[in-house]
Design an enzyme around this catalytic site. Structure first.
Site, PDB file in Angstrom:
ATOM      1  N   ARG A  22       0.821  -1.209   0.000  1.00 57.56           N
ATOM      2  CA  ARG A  22       0.000   0.000   0.000  1.00 57.56           C
ATOM      3  C   ARG A  22       0.852   1.253   0.000  1.00 57.56           C
ATOM      4  NH1 ARG A  22      -4.520  -1.915   4.433  1.00 57.56           N
ATOM      5  NH2 ARG A  22      -5.974  -2.850   2.938  1.00 57.56           N
ATOM      6  N   GLU A  34      -0.780  -8.741  -5.571  1.00 58.14           N
ATOM      7  CA  GLU A  34      -2.119  -9.251  -5.854  1.00 58.14           C
ATOM      8  C   GLU A  34      -2.103 -10.722  -6.255  1.00 58.14           C
ATOM      9  OE1 GLU A  34      -4.667  -7.810  -4.993  1.00 58.14           O
ATOM     10  OE2 GLU A  34      -3.987  -5.753  -4.713  1.00 58.14           O
ATOM     11  N   THR A  40      -5.242 -16.167  -0.507  1.00 61.87           N
ATOM     12  CA  THR A  40      -4.180 -16.271   0.484  1.00 61.87           C
ATOM     13  C   THR A  40      -4.309 -15.147   1.500  1.00 61.87           C
ATOM     14  OG1 THR A  40      -2.728 -17.215  -1.195  1.00 61.87           O
ATOM     15  CG2 THR A  40      -1.662 -16.341   0.775  1.00 61.87           C
ATOM     16  N   GLY A  78       1.342 -22.578  -2.136  1.00 65.28           N
ATOM     17  CA  GLY A  78       0.225 -23.290  -2.756  1.00 65.28           C
ATOM     18  C   GLY A  78      -0.244 -22.665  -4.061  1.00 65.28           C
ATOM     19  N   TYR A  79      -1.171 -23.338  -4.716  1.00 68.19           N
ATOM     20  CA  TYR A  79      -1.682 -22.901  -6.022  1.00 68.19           C
ATOM     21  C   TYR A  79      -0.523 -22.476  -6.922  1.00 68.19           C
ATOM     22  CZ  TYR A  79      -6.535 -23.031  -4.421  1.00 68.19           C
ATOM     23  OH  TYR A  79      -7.766 -23.435  -3.962  1.00 68.19           O
ATOM     24  N   TYR A 117     -10.563  -9.636 -10.922  1.00 70.69           N
ATOM     25  CA  TYR A 117     -10.184  -8.985  -9.662  1.00 70.69           C
ATOM     26  C   TYR A 117      -8.815  -8.317  -9.756  1.00 70.69           C
ATOM     27  CZ  TYR A 117      -7.957  -8.048  -5.395  1.00 70.69           C
ATOM     28  OH  TYR A 117      -7.236  -7.379  -4.459  1.00 70.69           O
ATOM     29  N   ASP A 135     -13.476  -8.893  -4.497  1.00 75.21           N
ATOM     30  CA  ASP A 135     -12.890 -10.138  -3.999  1.00 75.21           C
ATOM     31  C   ASP A 135     -13.845 -10.737  -2.964  1.00 75.21           C
ATOM     32  OD1 ASP A 135     -12.648  -8.516  -1.813  1.00 75.21           O
ATOM     33  OD2 ASP A 135     -10.584  -9.084  -1.357  1.00 75.21           O
ATOM     34  N   CYS A 189     -16.452  -6.965   8.594  1.00 69.35           N
ATOM     35  CA  CYS A 189     -17.516  -7.832   8.070  1.00 69.35           C
ATOM     36  C   CYS A 189     -16.950  -9.210   7.784  1.00 69.35           C
ATOM     37  CB  CYS A 189     -18.110  -7.209   6.814  1.00 69.35           C
ATOM     38  SG  CYS A 189     -19.763  -7.836   6.418  1.00 69.35           S
ATOM     39  N   CYS A 196     -20.197  -6.410  14.127  1.00 66.12           N
ATOM     40  CA  CYS A 196     -21.251  -5.431  13.825  1.00 66.12           C
ATOM     41  C   CYS A 196     -21.278  -4.291  14.833  1.00 66.12           C
ATOM     42  CB  CYS A 196     -22.617  -6.117  13.783  1.00 66.12           C
ATOM     43  SG  CYS A 196     -22.736  -7.409  12.521  1.00 66.12           S
ATOM     44  N   CYS A 199     -19.145  -1.616  13.567  1.00 63.96           N
ATOM     45  CA  CYS A 199     -19.248  -1.370  12.132  1.00 63.96           C
ATOM     46  C   CYS A 199     -19.889  -0.010  11.840  1.00 63.96           C
ATOM     47  CB  CYS A 199     -20.066  -2.473  11.464  1.00 63.96           C
ATOM     48  SG  CYS A 199     -20.206  -2.254   9.677  1.00 63.96           S
ATOM     49  N   CYS A 205     -27.678  -1.585   7.339  1.00 64.01           N
ATOM     50  CA  CYS A 205     -27.225  -2.903   6.884  1.00 64.01           C
ATOM     51  C   CYS A 205     -28.384  -3.894   6.927  1.00 64.01           C
ATOM     52  CB  CYS A 205     -26.083  -3.407   7.754  1.00 64.01           C
ATOM     53  SG  CYS A 205     -25.537  -5.076   7.298  1.00 64.01           S
TER      54      CYS A 205
END
Length: 357
Positions: A22, A34, A40, A78-79, A117, A135, A189, A196, A199, A205
DNA sequence: AAGTCGGGGAT
DNA sequence: ATCCCAGACTT
């Protein structure tokens, strides 16, 4: 829905986590983060991001590396098709785009490993395009807040959510909105027992009002888990061990493991195991340790795995088995640098594979 | 549209 | 045990 946007963005500005990806607008680093973060968790992916950016600070460096070194860096995440597509994408960007990522959502989506995404993430975070990132976090947030019960596993449902997010994203700082929706989904969330009480979107909501936090989002996809019984032969000769590169399809594609005998059920002793093994001249091999049975659980498979250690002093016999399994011989100390499934890596670390000679 | 691809953390 | 994670690709 200006209110929705304002609340979520101001929550984000006060509460978001500091994450390395970021702190930059470098499309290379954003892309890398990404891909790593697909399916992950942030805390699992973070050390890999640090390793990759240290080892390969730019896309040229990544593109010029060989694929196995990329898979080795990826080991444990993985993947693994992500890693191979990562490398393929880097080479494509170098060869066809002069080393610069395309700036448009639609063009980014054409690159290997970059779907809707990831294309939206790069386009908005690196280039400021007004395109929504949807996502798992965002599905959950939108589904609950607006009471949308379309199946997030279906293409139709995905379209509904993307269009909803796209209708909300502000022209001013679309990137901030994208970061905010994902961070809210991840921190407030949450899938189970959402927070909540803290939130900022509690008022208004749908799920909170109707107490449907546990029922939304709707996801139908069902996974059937297969059981497999793997028997690995760890075959050694004068400090070398046989390993085999796995095919480009199926699990662990492109990684190395040992000569493998798979059966419909578990085999416990050497005689039963070697009975059906071709080109195995039993007389010239010394049968060593048989490991315990390990249970290795993946999303779609339960693997029951046992390791059989075997050694020989006969060069010809070793060569013969090597060819029978279409495997390669590696000095034991070199196995550390070879990309392997985490299961194999752990076994090698726990058993120095000395002894039996 | 359904199936496949990992490893790990939270509950 | 079950769910799901800053999803994408293949069939």
């Amino acid at each position: 829905m200006q209110d929705f946007v304002n609340k979520i963005v101001s929550w984000y500005e006060k509460n978001h986590r500091q994450l390395p990806w970021r702190e930059t607008h470098d499309p290379y680093r954003i892309w890398l983060s990404e891909i790593i973060l697909q399916q992950t968790r942030v805390e699992q992916g973070r050390p890999y991001y640090e390793q990759f950016t240290t080892e390969h600070p730019n896309i040229q460096s990544l593109a010029e590396a060989n694929e196995e070194s990329i898979l080795r860096l990826w080991q444990g995440l993985g993947y693994y098709s992500r890693a191979r597509n990562l490398h393929k994408c880097a080479k494509t960007v170098m060869a066809e785009h002069g080393g610069h990522f395309p700036k448009k959502f639609e063009d980014l989506k054409k690159l290997p490993g970059i779907g809707p995404y990831t294309a939206a993430a790069i386009a908005s975070f690196a280039f400021g395009e007004k395109v929504a990132c949807v996502d798992g976090n965002v599905y959950r947030l939108l589904s609950r807040f607006f009471g949308i019960s379309d199946d997030i596993a279906s293409p139709k449902g995905q379209k509904v959510f993307f269009e909803k997010a796209q209708s909300l994203i502000p022209s001013d700082r679309p990137d901030l909105f994208n970061q905010a929706t994902m961070e809210m989904g991840a921190m407030v969330c949450t899938p189970k027992k959402p927070n909540c009480m803290y939130c900022p979107l509690q008022a208004g909501c749908f799920a909170f009002e109707h107490n449907k936090q546990e029922e939304l989002p709707v996801k139908t996809k069902k996974v059937k888990v297969k059981k497999r019984y793997l028997h690995y032969l760890i075959i050694k000769h004068e400090g070398e061990v046989l390993m085999k590169k796995r095919d480009t399809k199926g699990i662990w594609a492109g990684l190395y493991d040992f000569p493998l005998i798979e059966g419909k059920e578990a085999i416990v002793d050497f005689d039963d195991l070697l009975e059906n093994t071709p080109n195995f001249n039993g007389g010239k091999f010394l049968l060593g340790q048989i490991s315990q049975q390990y249970k290795h659980v993946l999303t779609h498979q339960q693997l029951f795995v046992r390791f059989f250690e075997i050694s020989t002093k006969n060069q010809a016999a070793f060569q013969q088995v090597k060819e029978a399994f279409q495997s390669h011989s590696f000095p034991l100390e070199e196995t550390m640098g070879i990309p392997k499934p985490i299961l194999i890596d752990q076994y090698l670390k726990e058993h120095q594979l000395e002894g039996v000679e």
